[in-house]
Design a protein around this motif. Structure first.
Motif, PDB file in Angstrom:
ATOM      1  N   GLU A   1       0.825  -1.208   0.000  1.00 42.00           N
ATOM      2  CA  GLU A   1       0.000   0.000   0.000  1.00 42.00           C
ATOM      3  C   GLU A   1       0.859   1.259   0.000  1.00 42.00           C
ATOM      4  O   GLU A   1       1.931   1.291   0.605  1.00 42.00           O
ATOM      5  CB  GLU A   1      -0.905   0.009   1.236  1.00 42.00           C
ATOM      6  N   TYR A   2       0.350   2.286  -0.652  1.00 40.10           N
ATOM      7  CA  TYR A   2       1.025   3.580  -0.646  1.00 40.10           C
ATOM      8  C   TYR A   2       0.819   4.269   0.699  1.00 40.10           C
ATOM      9  O   TYR A   2      -0.301   4.288   1.219  1.00 40.10           O
ATOM     10  CB  TYR A   2       0.461   4.498  -1.741  1.00 40.10           C
TER      11      TYR A   2
ATOM     12  N   SER B   1       0.709   7.793   2.645  1.00 38.89           N
ATOM     13  CA  SER B   1       0.553   9.216   2.353  1.00 38.89           C
ATOM     14  C   SER B   1       1.318  10.070   3.358  1.00 38.89           C
ATOM     15  O   SER B   1       1.591  11.234   3.112  1.00 38.89           O
ATOM     16  CB  SER B   1      -0.923   9.605   2.337  1.00 38.89           C
TER      17      SER B   1
ATOM     18  N   HIS C   1       4.654  10.870   4.692  1.00 35.26           N
ATOM     19  CA  HIS C   1       6.033  10.689   4.269  1.00 35.26           C
ATOM     20  C   HIS C   1       7.027  10.939   5.391  1.00 35.26           C
ATOM     21  O   HIS C   1       6.825  11.854   6.194  1.00 35.26           O
ATOM     22  CB  HIS C   1       6.370  11.669   3.134  1.00 35.26           C
TER      23      HIS C   1
ATOM     24  N   SER D   1       1.624   6.727  -7.500  1.00 35.86           N
ATOM     25  CA  SER D   1       0.236   7.000  -7.140  1.00 35.86           C
ATOM     26  C   SER D   1      -0.616   5.776  -7.482  1.00 35.86           C
ATOM     27  O   SER D   1      -0.389   5.143  -8.524  1.00 35.86           O
ATOM     28  CB  SER D   1      -0.270   8.217  -7.925  1.00 35.86           C
ATOM     29  N   PRO D   2      -1.587   5.449  -6.637  1.00 35.88           N
ATOM     30  CA  PRO D   2      -2.420   4.288  -6.946  1.00 35.88           C
ATOM     31  C   PRO D   2      -3.231   4.442  -8.230  1.00 35.88           C
ATOM     32  O   PRO D   2      -3.628   3.450  -8.834  1.00 35.88           O
ATOM     33  CB  PRO D   2      -3.341   4.162  -5.722  1.00 35.88           C
TER      34      PRO D   2
ATOM     35  N   CYS E   1       2.376   3.068 -12.700  1.00 39.94           N
ATOM     36  CA  CYS E   1       2.608   2.472 -11.379  1.00 39.94           C
ATOM     37  C   CYS E   1       1.896   1.124 -11.271  1.00 39.94           C
ATOM     38  O   CYS E   1       2.454   0.161 -10.725  1.00 39.94           O
ATOM     39  CB  CYS E   1       2.121   3.410 -10.276  1.00 39.94           C
TER      40      CYS E   1
ATOM     41  N   LYS F   1       6.883   2.646   0.153  1.00 42.48           N
ATOM     42  CA  LYS F   1       6.050   2.982  -1.003  1.00 42.48           C
ATOM     43  C   LYS F   1       5.281   4.254  -0.671  1.00 42.48           C
ATOM     44  O   LYS F   1       4.442   4.259   0.236  1.00 42.48           O
ATOM     45  CB  LYS F   1       5.101   1.826  -1.300  1.00 42.48           C
TER      46      LYS F   1
ATOM     47  N   GLU G   1       2.952   7.564  -1.679  1.00 47.96           N
ATOM     48  CA  GLU G   1       2.019   8.230  -2.588  1.00 47.96           C
ATOM     49  C   GLU G   1       2.528   9.653  -2.802  1.00 47.96           C
ATOM     50  O   GLU G   1       2.675  10.421  -1.860  1.00 47.96           O
ATOM     51  CB  GLU G   1       0.613   8.240  -2.007  1.00 47.96           C
TER      52      GLU G   1
ATOM     53  N   TRP H   1       6.320   8.944 -12.497  1.00 39.64           N
ATOM     54  CA  TRP H   1       5.982   7.808 -11.654  1.00 39.64           C
ATOM     55  C   TRP H   1       5.956   6.536 -12.471  1.00 39.64           C
ATOM     56  O   TRP H   1       5.587   6.586 -13.645  1.00 39.64           O
ATOM     57  CB  TRP H   1       4.629   8.001 -11.012  1.00 39.64           C
ATOM     58  N   PRO H   2       6.270   5.415 -11.921  1.00 37.02           N
ATOM     59  CA  PRO H   2       6.918   5.294 -10.628  1.00 37.02           C
ATOM     60  C   PRO H   2       8.410   5.614 -10.733  1.00 37.02           C
ATOM     61  O   PRO H   2       9.027   5.393 -11.775  1.00 37.02           O
ATOM     62  CB  PRO H   2       6.715   3.830 -10.254  1.00 37.02           C
TER      63      PRO H   2
END
Length: 119
Positions: free
Chosen positions: A6-7, A9, A11, A30-31, A36, A57, A59, A75-76
């Motif tokens: 999972e990303y 958010s 950081h 980004s999902p 990506c 990972k 976002e 990205w990615p």
């Protein structure tokens, strides 16, 4: 720290990244990004042979300072960190072997990885 599906958010700071001693891959994306989504299975497969390498990972958005601090503009973007500093990067990797090659460069325990199927 292993593969992250999972990303995140939230950081880490640049100082926190510089404090990471273990080999680590920062993945900015980004999902919703089709590049990506395409790269995701390749990144996951590459990590199977490198249990000693961490994965963060992240976002990314234009307003996220860590991505800007690393000059991420596509990205990615995978940034390979060793002892808190960037060793190399891949932007939109084409295949799993490209990722594995870079992971071998930062792997702290290549003998262990070779025993479990690493290149």
């Amino acid at each position: 720290m292993a593969f992250s599906a999972e990303y995140a958010s939230n950081h880490p700071t640049r100082d926190e990244i510089q404090g990471i001693v273990a080999p680590t891959v920062l993945e900015f994306g980004s999902p919703d990004c089709p590049h990506c989504q395409e790269a995701g299975p390749k990144v996951k497969a590459a990590f199977q042979d490198f249990p000693g390498i961490g994965h963060v990972k992240l976002e990314d958005h234009e307003d996220k300072m860590l991505g800007r601090a690393f000059n991420v503009d596509k990205w990615p973007t995978l940034i390979f960190i060793q002892e808190g500093r960037e060793v190399s990067r891949l932007v939109r990797p084409d295949n799993e072997d490209q990722i594995r090659d870079r992971m071998e460069d930062i792997d702290a325990n290549p003998a262990q990885s070779a025993q479990i199927g690493g290149s």
